[in-house]
Motif scaffolding. Structure first.
Motif, PDB file in Angstrom:
ATOM      1  N   LEU A 110       0.836  -1.193   0.000  1.00 37.12           N
ATOM      2  CA  LEU A 110       0.000   0.000   0.000  1.00 37.12           C
ATOM      3  C   LEU A 110       0.872   1.244   0.000  1.00 37.12           C
ATOM      4  O   LEU A 110       1.821   1.342   0.788  1.00 37.12           O
ATOM      5  N   THR A 155       0.360   5.170   0.633  1.00 36.93           N
ATOM      6  CA  THR A 155      -0.697   6.011   1.177  1.00 36.93           C
ATOM      7  C   THR A 155      -0.265   7.472   1.289  1.00 36.93           C
ATOM      8  O   THR A 155       0.918   7.794   1.296  1.00 36.93           O
ATOM      9  N   VAL A 178      -7.426   2.154  -3.892  1.00 37.04           N
ATOM     10  CA  VAL A 178      -8.435   1.476  -3.078  1.00 37.04           C
ATOM     11  C   VAL A 178      -9.409   2.540  -2.585  1.00 37.04           C
ATOM     12  O   VAL A 178      -9.039   3.426  -1.819  1.00 37.04           O
ATOM     13  N   GLN A 217     -14.817  -0.770   0.155  1.00 36.40           N
ATOM     14  CA  GLN A 217     -14.628  -2.111   0.682  1.00 36.40           C
ATOM     15  C   GLN A 217     -14.434  -3.125  -0.440  1.00 36.40           C
ATOM     16  O   GLN A 217     -13.628  -4.045  -0.313  1.00 36.40           O
ATOM     17  N   SER A 262     -13.019  -2.752  -3.475  1.00 34.33           N
ATOM     18  CA  SER A 262     -11.664  -2.727  -4.031  1.00 34.33           C
ATOM     19  C   SER A 262     -10.636  -3.215  -3.007  1.00 34.33           C
ATOM     20  O   SER A 262      -9.641  -3.845  -3.371  1.00 34.33           O
ATOM     21  N   ALA A 263     -10.893  -2.947  -1.698  1.00 39.57           N
ATOM     22  CA  ALA A 263      -9.979  -3.444  -0.659  1.00 39.57           C
ATOM     23  C   ALA A 263     -10.017  -4.969  -0.604  1.00 39.57           C
ATOM     24  O   ALA A 263      -8.976  -5.635  -0.528  1.00 39.57           O
ATOM     25  N   GLU A 264     -11.222  -5.528  -0.645  1.00 46.16           N
ATOM     26  CA  GLU A 264     -11.347  -6.987  -0.623  1.00 46.16           C
ATOM     27  C   GLU A 264     -10.735  -7.611  -1.877  1.00 46.16           C
ATOM     28  O   GLU A 264     -10.143  -8.695  -1.815  1.00 46.16           O
ATOM     29  N   PHE A 304      -3.721   4.472  -1.470  1.00 47.62           N
ATOM     30  CA  PHE A 304      -4.735   4.566  -0.431  1.00 47.62           C
ATOM     31  C   PHE A 304      -4.687   5.984   0.126  1.00 47.62           C
ATOM     32  O   PHE A 304      -3.603   6.563   0.256  1.00 47.62           O
ATOM     33  N   LEU A 344      -8.290  -0.140   6.702  1.00 43.15           N
ATOM     34  CA  LEU A 344      -8.683  -1.463   6.221  1.00 43.15           C
ATOM     35  C   LEU A 344      -9.544  -2.172   7.257  1.00 43.15           C
ATOM     36  O   LEU A 344     -10.549  -2.816   6.926  1.00 43.15           O
ATOM     37  N   ILE A 380     -12.581  -5.437   6.884  1.00 46.64           N
ATOM     38  CA  ILE A 380     -11.693  -6.494   6.409  1.00 46.64           C
ATOM     39  C   ILE A 380     -11.189  -7.249   7.639  1.00 46.64           C
ATOM     40  O   ILE A 380     -10.711  -6.637   8.601  1.00 46.64           O
TER      41      ILE A 380
END
Length: 646
Positions: free
Chosen positions: A381, A383, A455, A458, A460-462, A478, A490, A495
């Motif tokens: 990630l 960020t 991301v 939820q 796209s994170a998953e 992120f 997250l 998640i």
């Protein structure tokens, strides 16, 4: 005599070159050094004895330099004076930029290639060497000037003496004339045919320089576009079209990232964002609001009749002076005084930034490469807030991983940098090319590396987590405050913590701070107030070299020019993973990360760069989160090592 290799090999000699592998290139170069008087036979004999006792990775040149027998300056002088005698492929091996096995493989590929491909092209196409490294050797060691030609900056009188077809044929473009010499940027400055063609046009006083493949290509494309442009389309502020063109052109000239067109009660304010800071450009009459908005909506294919709702769009703008193309992302925001328009300039850069040159401190960079990018799978990630340089770092990572052994597939909104050799997809929900649809097909493309532009939710994170669970390496950006915040967000997206701890391998947080203008920089001592806000005493900053800019025409009297990256790298070790599984607080996770995983906070990295004179204490205090008291400066510098790139 050694023939010039990888870029300037003539077709008639390719067979001979390919049959002559670089068996003892170090000795050939050493003989040139002896002939120049930079090395003695006795020194060479001793260096060869030393090399025989070392591993194969030690080249003869490296041994000669380590023994102090030759200096960098002597090497440059020898190579520059013997350009036509130095085979560049061997030189790359001796300088450590290329493995001998890769050079032999490239020579074999050249022998089998159809159409007489040059060895330099094979080295670049197969990612045996990065182009900027090749250019660096040509520039530093052989004495060629490195140029990134922009069509708008070329001398018009020289350009008129050639045409785009000539430039394409010889992969060259004239840049400027100085001291009676015509500087011509060549893709291959050792190509005798191209140099002879330039001398036929400009006379014998041609000075070859080297430009990257993409920079030469873009300059020629802009030349073609300018040749076909209608002169009546040149920006004229008396028309709305001319006004739009002039605003974008002015923003490009100012190196602005965004244009803000803001309706006020009795006028329109136009501001540019430059180096992350807003600056006033001009005021316009209130009467220009509606025609200006309508013109931009037409360009962006937005609804010109809708004024009450927010809209957005994209357009490729063509500079009427040079033909240069720039991607514009437009946002229309309904306000009480009318629609505010923000135009983001997504200028696709001529060359990608090497991840090793984004500004990470040496030890942090080493950890990021070894413990994150070089791992076979997992989520990485990157960020930070909007405008913090995340996309530049992301593409630098992709460029680092881009080789013939990896299959890389991306889903981006939009594609901001075009990279040869990877499958890039620019999302377009209007035609059903959504993130969900793209991801479903992406995993069927047999990718090794998946790049998700961002991301956002939820889903796209998953998706990123699931891709990592199936053995893929996933890179994405992120929007969070710092590295710990990325993990917490997250968790807040529901998640499962065991999925986060088992898939996320690294979180890199970053910011961009304004860089001290090098032309008006002066040393200064931080005030007691600044030290108190940092939590330091004067005695704790011994050895620091703080600087600030007085202000000059170069930096528009701001004291700053350009920006410098500040980073916070979290590598998830077992202790940090346990803290996530047990749902510890952000304070506890940060403390554990500092104590066990070597976390250096954004504030500490910023203080280190300010102490090196790259930015100012004021910038550090204004833009970096202060969550804990920073460690002493000498400890920070020990942890990060010397800041090579700032």
């Amino acid at each position: 005599m050694i023939n010039p290799e990888p870029l300037a090999d003539a077709p008639a000699r390719r067979g001979a070159d390919a049959a002559h592998p670089p068996s003892d290139s170090g000795s050939e170069i050493a003989r040139l050094l002896i002939r120049q008087g930079s090395l003695s036979q006795e020194q060479l004999a001793y260096a060869k004895r030393v090399k025989s006792k070392l591993s194969e990775q030690y080249s003869l040149l490296r041994v000669l330099r380590d023994l102090g027998y030759v200096s960098e300056g002597e090497l440059r002088r020898t190579f520059s004076e013997n350009r036509l005698k130095v085979r560049l492929g061997d030189l790359l091996v001796e300088l450590g930029y290329l493995r001998e096995s890769d050079l032999k493989a490239a020579i074999a590929m050249q022998k089998d290639a159809l159409g007489g491909k040059k060895l330099g092209e094979i080295l670049l196409d197969n990612h045996f060497i990065e182009e900027h490294k090749l250019i660096e050797v040509l520039a530093d060691q052989l004495g060629f000037e490195a140029i990134e030609p922009r069509f708008a900056d070329l001398e018009a009188g020289l350009v008129r003496r050639v045409n785009p077809r000539w430039c394409k044929e010889f992969q060259a473009i004239p840049v400027r004339e100085e001291d009676g010499q015509v500087v011509v940027a060549f893709r291959d400055p050792l190509d005798g045919t191209a140099k002879s063609a330039a001398e036929q046009v400009f006379g014998p006083r041609v000075t070859p320089a080297i430009g990257s493949r993409r920079a030469i290509r873009d300059a020629i494309l802009a030349f073609e576009n300018a040749s076909h442009a209608n002169p009546r389309q040149v920006a004229d502020e008396s028309t709305v079209t001319g006004l739009v063109d002039s605003l974008v052109v002015d923003a490009l000239d100012a190196d602005a990232s965004d244009i803000h067109i803001e309706p006020m009660k009795d006028h329109i304010r136009v501001r540019f964002r430059r180096d992350g800071v807003m600056m006033l450009h001009k005021d316009l009459d209130r009467e220009m609001a509606q025609p200006l908005t309508s013109r931009l909506k037409i360009m962006a294919q937005a609804d010109i009749s809708e004024r009450r709702r927010h809209q957005g769009g994209r357009v490729v703008f063509q500079d009427p002076r040079s033909g240069r193309g720039v991607d514009l992302r437009l946002s229309f925001y309904a306000t009480i005084f009318g629609e505010k328009i923000v135009i983001r300039l997504l200028s696709r850069k001529a060359e990608l930034l090497d991840v090793k040159e984004v500004g990470m401190a040496p030890r942090m960079l080493e950890r990021f490469l070894q413990d994150a990018l070089d791992l076979p799978s997992g989520v990485i990630l990157i960020t930070g807030p909007t405008g913090s340089g995340k996309t530049t770092t992301l593409y630098g990572c992709v460029n680092y991983l881009n080789d013939t052994e990896h299959s890389i597939t991306t889903a981006e909104d939009p594609v901001e940098y075009v990279i040869d050799g990877i499958a890039q997809c620019s999302l377009n929900p209007k035609i059903g090319l959504t993130f969900e649809e793209t991801l479903r097909h992406m995993v069927r493309q047999d990718p090794d590396v998946i790049v998700l532009g961002e991301v956002r939710d939820q889903y796209s994170a998953e998706a990123a987590i699931q891709a990592a669970l199936t053995g893929h390496k996933v890179l994405t950006t992120f929007h969070t405050e710092d590295s710990i915040g990325g993990l917490l967000r997250l968790m807040n997206m529901n998640i499962e913590t065991f999925l986060i701890s088992s898939t996320v391998v690294s979180v890199l947080a970053q910011r961009l701070l304004r860089r001290v203008c090098p032309r008006c920089a002066e040393n200064y001592t931080p005030t007691a107030h600044e030290l108190r806000r940092l939590g330091y005493g004067q005695h704790e900053l011994l050895g620091a070299k703080f600087r600030r800019g007085r202000g000059c025409t170069h930096c528009r009297y701001t004291g700053y020019s350009g920006r410098v990256g500040v980073f916070e790298l979290l590598v998830l070790n077992e202790t940090v993973k346990d803290a996530i599984l047990n749902k510890r607080t952000s304070t506890e996770i940060r403390r554990i990360s500092v104590e066990t995983s070597g976390l250096i906070t954004l504030l500490e990295d910023g203080i280190g760069k300010a102490a090196q004179g790259h930015t100012t204490i004021g910038e550090v205090l204004r833009h970096l989160p202060r969550l804990d008291r920073p460690r002493p400066l000498n400890e920070i510098m020990r942890l990060v090592g010397e800041f090579d790139h700032g």
